[in-house]
Design an enzyme around this catalytic site. Structure first.
Site, PDB file in Angstrom:
ATOM      1  NE  ARG A 106      32.621  37.166  27.384  1.00  0.00           N
ATOM      2  CZ  ARG A 106      33.149  38.032  28.249  1.00  0.00           C
ATOM      3  NH1 ARG A 106      34.125  38.831  27.877  1.00  0.00           N
ATOM      4  NH2 ARG A 106      32.697  38.137  29.479  1.00  0.00           N
ATOM      5  CG  HIS A 133      27.900  39.182  31.756  1.00  0.00           C
ATOM      6  ND1 HIS A 133      28.400  37.894  31.776  1.00  0.00           N
ATOM      7  CD2 HIS A 133      28.979  40.007  31.940  1.00  0.00           C
ATOM      8  CE1 HIS A 133      29.716  37.948  31.951  1.00  0.00           C
ATOM      9  NE2 HIS A 133      30.086  39.210  32.056  1.00  0.00           N
ATOM     10  CD  GLN A 136      30.305  40.723  36.263  1.00  0.00           C
ATOM     11  OE1 GLN A 136      31.168  40.411  35.467  1.00  0.00           O
ATOM     12  NE2 GLN A 136      30.572  41.109  37.488  1.00  0.00           N
ATOM     13  CG  ASP A 228      29.136  47.437  31.764  1.00  0.00           C
ATOM     14  OD1 ASP A 228      30.377  47.486  31.699  1.00  0.00           O
ATOM     15  OD2 ASP A 228      28.453  46.630  31.078  1.00  0.00           O
ATOM     16  CB  CYS A 267      30.698  43.818  35.103  1.00  0.00           C
ATOM     17  SG  CYS A 267      30.691  44.829  33.624  1.00  0.00           S
ATOM     18  NE  ARG A 295      32.066  36.526  36.124  1.00  0.00           N
ATOM     19  CZ  ARG A 295      32.351  36.897  34.870  1.00  0.00           C
ATOM     20  NH1 ARG A 295      32.795  38.113  34.646  1.00  0.00           N
ATOM     21  NH2 ARG A 295      32.155  36.084  33.850  1.00  0.00           N
TER      22      ARG A 295
HETATM   23  N1  NVA Z   1      28.597  45.379  28.747  1.00  0.00           N
HETATM   24  C1  NVA Z   1      29.961  44.947  28.587  1.00  0.00           C
HETATM   25  C2  NVA Z   1      30.335  43.938  29.613  1.00  0.00           C
HETATM   26  C3  NVA Z   1      31.744  43.434  29.541  1.00  0.00           C
HETATM   27  C4  NVA Z   1      32.066  42.417  30.581  1.00  0.00           C
HETATM   28  C5  NVA Z   1      30.155  44.375  27.194  1.00  0.00           C
HETATM   29  O1  NVA Z   1      29.291  43.621  26.725  1.00  0.00           O
HETATM   30  O2  NVA Z   1      31.160  44.697  26.566  1.00  0.00           O
HETATM   31  N1   CP Z   2      33.282  41.194  33.522  1.00  0.00           N
HETATM   32  C1   CP Z   2      33.707  40.393  32.538  1.00  0.00           C
HETATM   33  O1   CP Z   2      32.965  39.551  32.005  1.00  0.00           O
HETATM   34  O2   CP Z   2      35.013  40.556  32.210  1.00  0.00           O
HETATM   35  P1   CP Z   2      35.777  39.940  30.958  1.00  0.00           P
HETATM   36  O3   CP Z   2      35.234  40.596  29.725  1.00  0.00           O
HETATM   37  O4   CP Z   2      37.219  40.277  31.204  1.00  0.00           O
HETATM   38  O5   CP Z   2      35.541  38.461  30.931  1.00  0.00           O
END
Ligand code: NVA
Ligand code: CP
Length: 307
Positions: A106, A133, A136, A228, A267, A295
């Site tokens: 990540r 992502h 997801q 989101d 998500c 997931r």
């Molecule tokens: N768009 C959000 C998704 C988190 C799972 C982010 O990048 O923070």
């Molecule tokens: N949806 C998602 O990726 O959640 P986290 O940020 O908790 O991993």
């Protein structure tokens, strides 16, 4: 057709039959887990998990998933590794490849994950970048299939800030035959590059992609409404953006414009009463916790196929 050895970084790199294989495997692994059938397909295998930003779902589902598959996952936070002291991503990728059978990461900049994939000799899985992502959206497609049966011909409307999640929706849903509408205010729409890529996929798979600036128009007859956070990790919270996005909140009034059996997706983590109301999130149309559960199953499918 085998996905063995493939990176799982960008859904646009995959054909419909390949994503179908991931989804079928995910449904099968979910059934196996529910029935208590053994499925230790990755016995003795290790997954390195690099986290440059926070996570609840991704971390826990990958870690539990590896355990259920008979393998092991290592949680590596940047600050606790030499990455935090400047060891390059390329060198890290080569070293981790000598110990582990796959790397999940990540990252902030998408280039970091492509750099990791370039240097690793084991499959690299994108656990979220600022651009995409993909894991997801595999869980989301599994969830839509559970609730709606077929994916082909459904209309999904993503409402809110165009971001990593909406970019992967534009790719994954299009590949699987869904029509995609993005309902975003001007200034918060997908980039030209992402539109171009998704339009090319739409042409190939015979689906439509449209960007609409009115939230009520956007959700008209939608089978799926997705939203989101207004502010993704690493983005600064501004009043200007909040004001632009508040009219795009998913609430009861918006829901009324969609199909009567619309499902509502997010998500997570959600900012309750910001991008969606608690009433909708906890209401009968919401499938957000099914998405979170899936997931686990979708990522176990990805792992068993690529490792
Ligand atoms: N768009 C959000 C998704 C988190 C799972 C982010 O990048 O923070
Ligand atoms: N949806 C998602 O990726 O959640 P986290 O940020 O908790 O991993």
């Amino acid at each position: 057709m085998s996905l063995k050895g493939r990176n799982f970084v960008d859904l646009a790199d995959f054909e419909r039959v390949e994503l179908r294989q991931v989804l079928d495997t995910a449904h099968d692994l979910k059934r196996k887990q529910k029935r208590g059938e053994p499925h230790e397909f990755l016995k003795g295998k290790s997954l390195a998990m690099i986290f440059m930003k926070s996570s609840t779902r991704t971390r826990v589902s990958f870690e539990v998933g590896m355990t259920q598959l008979g393998g092991h996952a290592l949680y590596l936070e940047t600050s606790g590794t030499q990455l935090g002291r400047g060891e390059t991503i390329g060198d890290t990728a080569q070293v981790l490849s000598r110990y582990c059978d796959a790397i999940m990461a990540r990252v902030f900049a998408h280039e970091d994950i492509t750099e990791l994939a370039r240097h690793a000799t084991v499959p690299v899985i994108n656990g979220l970048s600022d651009l995409l992502h993909p894991c997801q959206i595999m869980a989301d497609l599994q969830t839509i299939e559970e609730h709606k049966g077929d994916l082909e011909g459904l209309k999904i409307t993503y409402v809110g800030d165009s971001n990593n999640v909406s970019n992967s929706i534009m790719q994954g849903c299009t590949i699987m035959g869904m029509d995609v509408t993005i309902g975003s205010p001007k200034g918060y729409t997908p980039s030209d590059e992402m539109m171009k890529k998704a339009n090319a996929l739409g042409k190939r798979y015979g689906t439509t992609l449209e960007v609409v600036h009115d939230p009520s128009d956007a959700v008209k007859e939608a089978d799926v409404i997705y939203t989101d956070t207004f502010f993704s990790m690493g983005q600064e919270r501004t009043r200007e953006k909040e004001d632009a996005l508040m009219p795009f909140q998913v609430n009861k009034a918006i829901l009324g414009k969609a199909q009567s059996d619309v499902i509502v997706m997010h998500c997570l983590p959600a900012h309750r009463d910001e991008e969606l109301t608690s009433e909708v999130m906890d209401g009968p149309h919401s499938v957000v916790f099914d998405q979170a559960e899936n997931r686990l199953h979708a990522q176990k499918a990805i792992l068993t196929l690529v490792v």
